[in-house]
Design a protein around this motif. Structure first.
Motif, PDB file in Angstrom:
ATOM      1  N   LEU A 148     -18.352   1.171 130.873  1.00  0.00           N
ATOM      2  CA  LEU A 148     -18.930  -0.163 131.018  1.00  0.00           C
ATOM      3  C   LEU A 148     -20.443  -0.108 130.938  1.00  0.00           C
ATOM      4  O   LEU A 148     -21.087  -0.982 130.341  1.00  0.00           O
ATOM      5  CB  LEU A 148     -18.493  -0.775 132.352  1.00  0.00           C
ATOM      6  N   ALA A 149     -21.052   0.928 131.546  1.00  0.00           N
ATOM      7  CA  ALA A 149     -22.501   1.082 131.452  1.00  0.00           C
ATOM      8  C   ALA A 149     -22.926   1.294 130.008  1.00  0.00           C
ATOM      9  O   ALA A 149     -23.939   0.758 129.551  1.00  0.00           O
ATOM     10  CB  ALA A 149     -22.954   2.253 132.315  1.00  0.00           C
ATOM     11  N   ARG A 150     -22.152   2.076 129.275  1.00  0.00           N
ATOM     12  CA  ARG A 150     -22.475   2.307 127.872  1.00  0.00           C
ATOM     13  C   ARG A 150     -22.345   1.007 127.078  1.00  0.00           C
ATOM     14  O   ARG A 150     -23.140   0.734 126.183  1.00  0.00           O
ATOM     15  CB  ARG A 150     -21.567   3.394 127.295  1.00  0.00           C
ATOM     16  N   PHE A 151     -21.327   0.196 127.422  1.00  0.00           N
ATOM     17  CA  PHE A 151     -21.160  -1.083 126.740  1.00  0.00           C
ATOM     18  C   PHE A 151     -22.395  -1.952 126.944  1.00  0.00           C
ATOM     19  O   PHE A 151     -22.903  -2.561 126.008  1.00  0.00           O
ATOM     20  CB  PHE A 151     -19.915  -1.799 127.263  1.00  0.00           C
ATOM     21  N   HIS A 152     -22.885  -2.025 128.180  1.00  0.00           N
ATOM     22  CA  HIS A 152     -24.067  -2.840 128.446  1.00  0.00           C
ATOM     23  C   HIS A 152     -25.291  -2.305 127.708  1.00  0.00           C
ATOM     24  O   HIS A 152     -26.121  -3.072 127.223  1.00  0.00           O
ATOM     25  CB  HIS A 152     -24.337  -2.898 129.949  1.00  0.00           C
ATOM     26  N   LEU A 153     -25.419  -0.999 127.628  1.00  0.00           N
ATOM     27  CA  LEU A 153     -26.524  -0.404 126.880  1.00  0.00           C
ATOM     28  C   LEU A 153     -26.452  -0.819 125.417  1.00  0.00           C
ATOM     29  O   LEU A 153     -27.446  -1.247 124.827  1.00  0.00           O
ATOM     30  CB  LEU A 153     -26.477   1.115 126.993  1.00  0.00           C
ATOM     31  N   HIS A 154     -25.261  -0.727 124.843  1.00  0.00           N
ATOM     32  CA  HIS A 154     -25.092  -1.060 123.428  1.00  0.00           C
ATOM     33  C   HIS A 154     -25.237  -2.559 123.193  1.00  0.00           C
ATOM     34  O   HIS A 154     -25.765  -2.979 122.160  1.00  0.00           O
ATOM     35  CB  HIS A 154     -23.733  -0.565 122.944  1.00  0.00           C
ATOM     36  N   GLU A 155     -24.779  -3.357 124.160  1.00  0.00           N
ATOM     37  CA  GLU A 155     -24.920  -4.805 124.013  1.00  0.00           C
ATOM     38  C   GLU A 155     -26.391  -5.199 123.922  1.00  0.00           C
ATOM     39  O   GLU A 155     -26.767  -6.091 123.165  1.00  0.00           O
ATOM     40  CB  GLU A 155     -24.258  -5.486 125.202  1.00  0.00           C
ATOM     41  N   ARG A 156     -27.244  -4.525 124.693  1.00  0.00           N
ATOM     42  CA  ARG A 156     -28.670  -4.829 124.672  1.00  0.00           C
ATOM     43  C   ARG A 156     -29.315  -4.507 123.330  1.00  0.00           C
ATOM     44  O   ARG A 156     -30.429  -4.956 123.044  1.00  0.00           O
ATOM     45  CB  ARG A 156     -29.382  -4.051 125.777  1.00  0.00           C
ATOM     46  N   LEU A 157     -28.618  -3.737 122.496  1.00  0.00           N
ATOM     47  CA  LEU A 157     -29.166  -3.375 121.199  1.00  0.00           C
ATOM     48  C   LEU A 157     -28.744  -4.338 120.089  1.00  0.00           C
ATOM     49  O   LEU A 157     -29.157  -4.159 118.936  1.00  0.00           O
ATOM     50  CB  LEU A 157     -28.738  -1.949 120.823  1.00  0.00           C
ATOM     51  N   LEU A 158     -27.953  -5.345 120.417  1.00  0.00           N
ATOM     52  CA  LEU A 158     -27.510  -6.299 119.400  1.00  0.00           C
ATOM     53  C   LEU A 158     -28.669  -6.931 118.629  1.00  0.00           C
ATOM     54  O   LEU A 158     -28.611  -7.034 117.396  1.00  0.00           O
ATOM     55  CB  LEU A 158     -26.666  -7.393 120.049  1.00  0.00           C
ATOM     56  N   PRO A 159     -29.742  -7.391 119.299  1.00  0.00           N
ATOM     57  CA  PRO A 159     -30.850  -7.978 118.529  1.00  0.00           C
ATOM     58  C   PRO A 159     -31.450  -7.003 117.524  1.00  0.00           C
ATOM     59  O   PRO A 159     -31.853  -7.413 116.424  1.00  0.00           O
ATOM     60  CB  PRO A 159     -31.867  -8.355 119.614  1.00  0.00           C
ATOM     61  N   TYR A 160     -31.501  -5.730 117.870  1.00  0.00           N
ATOM     62  CA  TYR A 160     -32.070  -4.752 116.950  1.00  0.00           C
ATOM     63  C   TYR A 160     -31.101  -4.428 115.816  1.00  0.00           C
ATOM     64  O   TYR A 160     -31.531  -4.114 114.703  1.00  0.00           O
ATOM     65  CB  TYR A 160     -32.493  -3.498 117.718  1.00  0.00           C
ATOM     66  N   ALA A 205     -15.234  -2.676 124.187  1.00  0.00           N
ATOM     67  CA  ALA A 205     -14.695  -3.618 125.170  1.00  0.00           C
ATOM     68  C   ALA A 205     -13.188  -3.432 125.320  1.00  0.00           C
ATOM     69  O   ALA A 205     -12.646  -3.471 126.427  1.00  0.00           O
ATOM     70  CB  ALA A 205     -15.020  -5.050 124.758  1.00  0.00           C
ATOM     71  N   ALA A 206     -12.504  -3.202 124.191  1.00  0.00           N
ATOM     72  CA  ALA A 206     -11.060  -2.980 124.254  1.00  0.00           C
ATOM     73  C   ALA A 206     -10.732  -1.669 124.957  1.00  0.00           C
ATOM     74  O   ALA A 206      -9.753  -1.566 125.687  1.00  0.00           O
ATOM     75  CB  ALA A 206     -10.483  -2.973 122.840  1.00  0.00           C
ATOM     76  N   ALA A 207     -11.589  -0.667 124.766  1.00  0.00           N
ATOM     77  CA  ALA A 207     -11.351   0.634 125.391  1.00  0.00           C
ATOM     78  C   ALA A 207     -11.542   0.585 126.895  1.00  0.00           C
ATOM     79  O   ALA A 207     -10.896   1.316 127.647  1.00  0.00           O
ATOM     80  CB  ALA A 207     -12.280   1.682 124.783  1.00  0.00           C
ATOM     81  N   ILE A 208     -12.436  -0.307 127.374  1.00  0.00           N
ATOM     82  CA  ILE A 208     -12.664  -0.426 128.814  1.00  0.00           C
ATOM     83  C   ILE A 208     -11.419  -0.959 129.511  1.00  0.00           C
ATOM     84  O   ILE A 208     -11.038  -0.491 130.578  1.00  0.00           O
ATOM     85  CB  ILE A 208     -13.874  -1.339 129.082  1.00  0.00           C
ATOM     86  N   GLY A 209     -10.782  -1.947 128.872  1.00  0.00           N
ATOM     87  CA  GLY A 209      -9.506  -2.433 129.372  1.00  0.00           C
ATOM     88  C   GLY A 209      -9.571  -3.096 130.726  1.00  0.00           C
ATOM     89  O   GLY A 209      -8.639  -3.023 131.512  1.00  0.00           O
ATOM     90  N   THR A 210     -10.672  -3.756 131.060  1.00  0.00           N
ATOM     91  CA  THR A 210     -10.775  -4.433 132.352  1.00  0.00           C
ATOM     92  C   THR A 210     -10.133  -5.812 132.297  1.00  0.00           C
ATOM     93  O   THR A 210     -10.073  -6.443 131.245  1.00  0.00           O
ATOM     94  CB  THR A 210     -12.253  -4.577 132.761  1.00  0.00           C
ATOM     95  N   ASP A 211      -9.656  -6.281 133.445  1.00  0.00           N
ATOM     96  CA  ASP A 211      -9.076  -7.620 133.490  1.00  0.00           C
ATOM     97  C   ASP A 211     -10.145  -8.701 133.428  1.00  0.00           C
ATOM     98  O   ASP A 211      -9.882  -9.835 133.056  1.00  0.00           O
ATOM     99  CB  ASP A 211      -8.264  -7.782 134.783  1.00  0.00           C
ATOM    100  N   ASP A 212     -11.358  -8.361 133.832  1.00  0.00           N
ATOM    101  CA  ASP A 212     -12.456  -9.316 133.810  1.00  0.00           C
ATOM    102  C   ASP A 212     -13.207  -9.163 132.495  1.00  0.00           C
ATOM    103  O   ASP A 212     -13.977  -8.231 132.314  1.00  0.00           O
ATOM    104  CB  ASP A 212     -13.397  -9.064 134.982  1.00  0.00           C
ATOM    105  N   ALA A 213     -12.986 -10.074 131.573  1.00  0.00           N
ATOM    106  CA  ALA A 213     -13.590  -9.959 130.241  1.00  0.00           C
ATOM    107  C   ALA A 213     -14.935 -10.656 130.150  1.00  0.00           C
ATOM    108  O   ALA A 213     -15.475 -10.825 129.062  1.00  0.00           O
ATOM    109  CB  ALA A 213     -12.638 -10.533 129.189  1.00  0.00           C
ATOM    110  N   ASP A 214     -15.494 -11.055 131.295  1.00  0.00           N
ATOM    111  CA  ASP A 214     -16.753 -11.795 131.274  1.00  0.00           C
ATOM    112  C   ASP A 214     -17.884 -10.962 130.680  1.00  0.00           C
ATOM    113  O   ASP A 214     -18.781 -11.494 130.037  1.00  0.00           O
ATOM    114  CB  ASP A 214     -17.131 -12.212 132.692  1.00  0.00           C
TER     115      ASP A 214
END
Length: 382
Positions: A295-307, A325-334
């Motif tokens: 999840l931390a890696r997802f947030h890191l990568h999400e922050r790179l979307l503008p670049y 996101a699919a690999a994380i498999g959390t019930d909270d998809a927010d």
């Protein structure tokens, strides 16, 4: 006739074409990254970085997506591709002056939310406002000593004038060759004409002169582009920089050298991109236990979307985020909502280059339309 075609047609055309290619090479000012980078510099902004990588056409779209990634606005794509894209301001947010300038350019006093905006004079007005925004950013870079105060334009202007004069001479040579049935001269003149036309397309009309203080920043951005261009985790690990890539404690999605995220040595595996070891709790410092490493890696990568948008890699990067996101498999998809909304907005707009031309109304959390820059300042209490 053949001699005239070579002397007055082919030779000048070849010369200005070579000069145009040289001008293109000088304008590129290519930089080679020393290491792969996993986050933009702490003090950078998307608009400033866009000009440092010559991504002017994508700057506004990337900056708008940056606002979405920072949870300052939401992008709302309509059910129909012809519907304009709504932009909703999140509650209790604080905008910087640069971000307000972007919103002003997108939703100025003469903004309309009609779908015909893409083809009407309103789009020309939008283009003018965005150009003014980028010129202001360019002036700020010049004041900081990163680029020259004036663009380099005289080589492009001179070569284009020579090219148009060459085309006039070549047209006369073609006419004389046809009148005299001088087929070899005609073929050579046509080749010269093709070279002259190529010069117009090859020669850049202007370019920015990057000064020595900008070198490190441009190398950093080149390293970030290299990271964004990689897809497989094994390749990311193979190109890992010596400093590691832990999340920085003071800004989600940024990086610090390994071992500095928690005040101690890096733990096993903390050198992986987006590692949560020691510093992942900085992502949500007031929201309970730290997130998992994926999840931390997802947030890191999400922050790179503008670049990813700046470098033209948004499609590949959104696909990567969806897989993560699919690999994380959390019930909270927010946590994946931003990726979904950005992807939907890009699809509805037809691409990043069309995103800013496709936005409709700017609304607050209740859905009420914010009118122009006056409404922006009133809404934000400025």
């Amino acid at each position: 006739m053949l001699t005239a075609a070579i002397v007055f047609g082919l030779a000048p055309a070849a010369l200005i074409l070579v000069l145009g290619i040289v001008a293109r090479g000088v304008a590129t000012q290519h930089v080679t990254p020393r290491v792969v980078q996993y986050a933009p510099e702490r003090t950078s902004t998307v608009l400033r970085d866009a000009l440092l990588v010559e991504a002017d056409r994508r700057a506004a779209s990337a900056a708008l997506i940056d606002l979405a990634v920072k949870r300052k606005v939401r992008l709302l794509a309509g059910s129909d591709r012809r519907d304009p894209i709504g932009v909703e301001v999140e509650p209790a947010v604080v905008f910087t002056s640069e971000e307000l300038s972007l919103l002003d350019a997108l939703f100025g006093a003469d903004h309309t939310s009609t779908r015909v905006r893409r083809f009407s004079s309103d789009r020309r007005a939008l283009t003018g406002r965005l150009k003014t925004l980028l010129l202001g950013t360019e002036d700020a870079l010049a004041r900081d000593g990163l680029i020259g105060e004036r663009r380099v334009s005289w080589p492009g202007g001179a070569l284009r004038v020579l090219a148009y004069l060459g085309m006039l001479v070549e047209a006369l040579l073609i006419m004389f060759a046809l009148l005299n049935n001088a087929w070899p001269a005609l073929i050579i003149t046509l080749i010269a004409l093709a070279g002259t036309i190529a010069t117009i397309f090859v020669t850049p009309p202007w370019w920015r002169k990057y000064l020595p203080p900008a070198q490190a920043k441009r190398e950093h951005l080149a390293g970030l582009r290299r990271y964004l261009a990689l897809a497989e985790a094994d390749r990311l690990r193979a190109l890992q920089s010596p400093g590691g890539a832990e999340l920085r404690a003071d800004a989600p999605g940024a990086a610090v050298p390994a071992g500095q995220g928690n005040g101690g040595p890096a733990t096993t595996g903390s050198s992986l991109p987006g590692s949560a070891a020691g510093s992942a709790d900085a992502l949500h410092p007031s929201e309970g236990p730290p997130p998992t490493e994926p999840l931390a890696r997802f947030h890191l990568h999400e922050r790179l979307l503008p670049y990813a948008v700046l470098f033209g890699l948004e499609r590949e990067w959104i696909t990567k985020l969806r897989l993560e996101a699919a690999a994380i498999g959390t019930d909270d998809a927010d946590f994946a909502a931003v990726t979904v909304s950005v992807a939907d907005a890009l699809d509805a707009a037809g691409g990043a280059l069309e995103l800013t031309a496709s936005v409709g109304d700017l609304v607050d959390g209740s859905g009420e339309v914010i009118e122009g820059i006056g409404g922006l300042f009133e809404a934000f209490g400025l």
